[in-house]
Write a protein that holds these residues in place. Structure first.
Motif, PDB file in Angstrom:
ATOM      1  N   THR A  36      43.408  17.277  -7.699  1.00  0.00           N
ATOM      2  CA  THR A  36      42.063  16.702  -7.776  1.00  0.00           C
ATOM      3  C   THR A  36      42.159  15.185  -7.738  1.00  0.00           C
ATOM      4  O   THR A  36      43.167  14.592  -8.124  1.00  0.00           O
ATOM      5  CB  THR A  36      41.310  17.111  -9.060  1.00  0.00           C
ATOM      6  OG1 THR A  36      41.963  16.531 -10.203  1.00  0.00           O
ATOM      7  CG2 THR A  36      41.251  18.614  -9.212  1.00  0.00           C
ATOM      8  N   ARG A  37      41.073  14.564  -7.283  1.00  0.00           N
ATOM      9  CA  ARG A  37      40.909  13.111  -7.386  1.00  0.00           C
ATOM     10  C   ARG A  37      39.509  12.847  -7.923  1.00  0.00           C
ATOM     11  O   ARG A  37      38.523  13.298  -7.347  1.00  0.00           O
ATOM     12  CB  ARG A  37      41.106  12.412  -6.046  1.00  0.00           C
ATOM     13  CG  ARG A  37      40.833  10.904  -6.106  1.00  0.00           C
ATOM     14  CD  ARG A  37      41.023  10.233  -4.756  1.00  0.00           C
ATOM     15  NE  ARG A  37      42.435  10.085  -4.427  1.00  0.00           N
ATOM     16  CZ  ARG A  37      42.874   9.608  -3.261  1.00  0.00           C
ATOM     17  NH1 ARG A  37      42.003   9.283  -2.310  1.00  0.00           N
ATOM     18  NH2 ARG A  37      44.171   9.499  -3.022  1.00  0.00           N
ATOM     19  N   TRP A  38      39.442  12.106  -9.052  1.00  0.00           N
ATOM     20  CA  TRP A  38      38.184  11.794  -9.704  1.00  0.00           C
ATOM     21  C   TRP A  38      37.872  10.305  -9.532  1.00  0.00           C
ATOM     22  O   TRP A  38      38.766   9.471  -9.570  1.00  0.00           O
ATOM     23  CB  TRP A  38      38.259  12.110 -11.195  1.00  0.00           C
ATOM     24  CG  TRP A  38      38.581  13.536 -11.512  1.00  0.00           C
ATOM     25  CD1 TRP A  38      39.818  14.127 -11.517  1.00  0.00           C
ATOM     26  CD2 TRP A  38      37.660  14.562 -11.859  1.00  0.00           C
ATOM     27  NE1 TRP A  38      39.713  15.451 -11.841  1.00  0.00           N
ATOM     28  CE2 TRP A  38      38.400  15.748 -12.061  1.00  0.00           C
ATOM     29  CE3 TRP A  38      36.271  14.599 -12.018  1.00  0.00           C
ATOM     30  CZ2 TRP A  38      37.804  16.954 -12.425  1.00  0.00           C
ATOM     31  CZ3 TRP A  38      35.666  15.799 -12.387  1.00  0.00           C
ATOM     32  CH2 TRP A  38      36.428  16.960 -12.580  1.00  0.00           C
ATOM     33  N   GLY A  39      36.592   9.981  -9.398  1.00  0.00           N
ATOM     34  CA  GLY A  39      36.129   8.605  -9.380  1.00  0.00           C
ATOM     35  C   GLY A  39      35.209   8.359 -10.562  1.00  0.00           C
ATOM     36  O   GLY A  39      34.240   9.105 -10.759  1.00  0.00           O
ATOM     37  N   LEU A  40      35.495   7.313 -11.357  1.00  0.00           N
ATOM     38  CA  LEU A  40      34.729   7.032 -12.575  1.00  0.00           C
ATOM     39  C   LEU A  40      34.161   5.622 -12.534  1.00  0.00           C
ATOM     40  O   LEU A  40      34.856   4.671 -12.167  1.00  0.00           O
ATOM     41  CB  LEU A  40      35.628   7.155 -13.811  1.00  0.00           C
ATOM     42  CG  LEU A  40      35.824   8.536 -14.457  1.00  0.00           C
ATOM     43  CD1 LEU A  40      34.533   9.057 -15.044  1.00  0.00           C
ATOM     44  CD2 LEU A  40      36.430   9.526 -13.501  1.00  0.00           C
ATOM     45  N   SER A  41      32.908   5.492 -12.905  1.00  0.00           N
ATOM     46  CA  SER A  41      32.290   4.178 -13.043  1.00  0.00           C
ATOM     47  C   SER A  41      31.329   4.214 -14.226  1.00  0.00           C
ATOM     48  O   SER A  41      30.872   5.281 -14.652  1.00  0.00           O
ATOM     49  CB  SER A  41      31.561   3.770 -11.760  1.00  0.00           C
ATOM     50  OG  SER A  41      30.542   4.705 -11.445  1.00  0.00           O
ATOM     51  N   ALA A  42      31.040   3.041 -14.755  1.00  0.00           N
ATOM     52  CA  ALA A  42      30.193   2.944 -15.943  1.00  0.00           C
ATOM     53  C   ALA A  42      28.728   3.155 -15.605  1.00  0.00           C
ATOM     54  O   ALA A  42      28.273   2.837 -14.501  1.00  0.00           O
ATOM     55  CB  ALA A  42      30.375   1.584 -16.609  1.00  0.00           C
ATOM     56  N   ALA A  43      27.993   3.707 -16.562  1.00  0.00           N
ATOM     57  CA  ALA A  43      26.544   3.856 -16.447  1.00  0.00           C
ATOM     58  C   ALA A  43      25.906   3.313 -17.720  1.00  0.00           C
ATOM     59  O   ALA A  43      26.526   3.343 -18.787  1.00  0.00           O
ATOM     60  CB  ALA A  43      26.165   5.329 -16.249  1.00  0.00           C
ATOM     61  N   PRO A  44      24.683   2.798 -17.646  1.00  0.00           N
ATOM     62  CA  PRO A  44      24.030   2.268 -18.843  1.00  0.00           C
ATOM     63  C   PRO A  44      23.875   3.340 -19.917  1.00  0.00           C
ATOM     64  O   PRO A  44      23.495   4.476 -19.621  1.00  0.00           O
ATOM     65  CB  PRO A  44      22.663   1.798 -18.322  1.00  0.00           C
ATOM     66  CG  PRO A  44      22.855   1.618 -16.851  1.00  0.00           C
ATOM     67  CD  PRO A  44      23.850   2.646 -16.440  1.00  0.00           C
ATOM     68  N   SER A  45      24.182   2.979 -21.136  1.00  0.00           N
ATOM     69  CA  SER A  45      24.015   3.922 -22.237  1.00  0.00           C
ATOM     70  C   SER A  45      22.581   3.880 -22.767  1.00  0.00           C
ATOM     71  O   SER A  45      21.817   2.957 -22.471  1.00  0.00           O
ATOM     72  CB  SER A  45      24.992   3.585 -23.370  1.00  0.00           C
ATOM     73  OG  SER A  45      24.711   2.303 -23.906  1.00  0.00           O
ATOM     74  N   ARG A  46      22.232   4.898 -23.545  1.00  0.00           N
ATOM     75  CA  ARG A  46      20.892   4.971 -24.143  1.00  0.00           C
ATOM     76  C   ARG A  46      21.027   4.766 -25.651  1.00  0.00           C
ATOM     77  O   ARG A  46      21.810   5.468 -26.304  1.00  0.00           O
ATOM     78  CB  ARG A  46      20.247   6.316 -23.848  1.00  0.00           C
ATOM     79  CG  ARG A  46      18.920   6.531 -24.561  1.00  0.00           C
ATOM     80  CD  ARG A  46      18.311   7.869 -24.200  1.00  0.00           C
ATOM     81  NE  ARG A  46      17.956   7.937 -22.787  1.00  0.00           N
ATOM     82  CZ  ARG A  46      17.529   9.042 -22.199  1.00  0.00           C
ATOM     83  NH1 ARG A  46      17.446  10.168 -22.890  1.00  0.00           N
ATOM     84  NH2 ARG A  46      17.205   9.028 -20.928  1.00  0.00           N
ATOM     85  N   PRO A  47      20.286   3.825 -26.225  1.00  0.00           N
ATOM     86  CA  PRO A  47      20.344   3.631 -27.677  1.00  0.00           C
ATOM     87  C   PRO A  47      20.057   4.927 -28.428  1.00  0.00           C
ATOM     88  O   PRO A  47      19.214   5.728 -28.015  1.00  0.00           O
ATOM     89  CB  PRO A  47      19.263   2.577 -27.944  1.00  0.00           C
ATOM     90  CG  PRO A  47      19.139   1.844 -26.647  1.00  0.00           C
ATOM     91  CD  PRO A  47      19.377   2.872 -25.571  1.00  0.00           C
TER      92      PRO A  47
END
Length: 251
Positions: A176-187
């Motif tokens: 497998t090859r995964w791609g990860l990036s940040a997303a805005p969190s919710r308070p």
């Protein structure tokens, strides 16, 4: 008979270890449903790639969570310690412990050059008493990755390549090859400050499975699927990239 045939095919493809039946469900039905037989195959090689993240913090957190689940699965067995081969001095134990990877299950090796990291990975993957081996690798070709895949198949130890999208990403022998990036969190509950880490998670390639993309949240004990992207109200201005990185950082 059908299950036996599937296991035989997985063994031929190098998926799921020597017996073709070792799988790790990730706890998210939508994600597990696209993986071979409902889980991440163990005893083989995987890639985790950080996207738009110079510190690779998101991919590091995701990798730590995967390693923790592998170690937890093997608690009480002789096989369970995890080897992490790092390039620098910035691996922060309390940070990865937040994703369940306990210090007593972790063996840290430091190597600077890709050739040294690949050598250490291959040697560690041949050690059947380990649960998994992670290497922070830059460039790797098909021949080198194939050696790692064969070592993982023979021993049943799972290998992870932690990489950055800034590097050249050619074809490899990983399952497998995964791609990860940040997303805005919710308070949390409307309180000010940062919420739980959220990651845009892409399954870019999966042998015996199907690619896909999800928005995942780390709830402290596992992954949770976020059905729809969060709507951010900030007076029309895009959230700064550095803030997105911090919201999903392991530091």
């Amino acid at each position: 008979m059908l299950a036996e045939l599937r296991g035989r095919i997985r063994r031929m493809e190098g998926i799921g270890g020597a017996d073709g039946g070792r799988l790790l469900p990730l706890g998210v039905p939508a994600l597990d449903g696209v993986l071979p037989d409902g889980g991440l195959p163990l005893g083989c090689l995987h890639e985790v790639v950080g996207e738009n993240d110079p510190f690779n913090s998101v991919a590091t957190g995701f990798s730590a969570a995967i390693l923790a689940r592998i170690a937890e699965r093997q608690v009480g067995q002789s096989q369970g310690e995890v080897v992490w081969i790092t390039r620098g001095n910035d691996l922060y134990a309390p940070g990865i412990a937040a994703y369940g990877l306990k210090p007593e299950r972790l063996i840290v090796v430091r190597a600077r050059r890709d050739t040294d990291i690949l050598w250490a990975m291959e040697e560690a993957l041949r050690c059947r008493t380990l649960g998994a081996v992670l290497g922070e690798i830059g460039d790797i070709d098909m021949v080198a990755s194939r050696r790692l895949q064969l070592a993982a198949e023979a021993s049943g130890v799972t290998g992870l390549l932690l990489r950055s999208a800034g590097r050249r990403l050619g074809a490899t022998a990983s399952v497998t090859r995964w791609g990860l990036s940040a997303a805005p969190s919710r308070p949390i509950d409307g309180e000010p400050g940062l919420g739980l880490p959220r990651w845009r998670t892409k399954l870019l390639r999966c042998r015996g499975g199907r690619p896909g993309e999800w928005l995942l949240e780390w709830n402290g004990g596992g992954f949770t699927l976020v059905d729809a992207p969060m709507k951010v109200v900030n007076h029309g201005e895009a959230e700064p990239e550095w803030l997105q990185r911090i919201s999903s950082s392991v530091w």
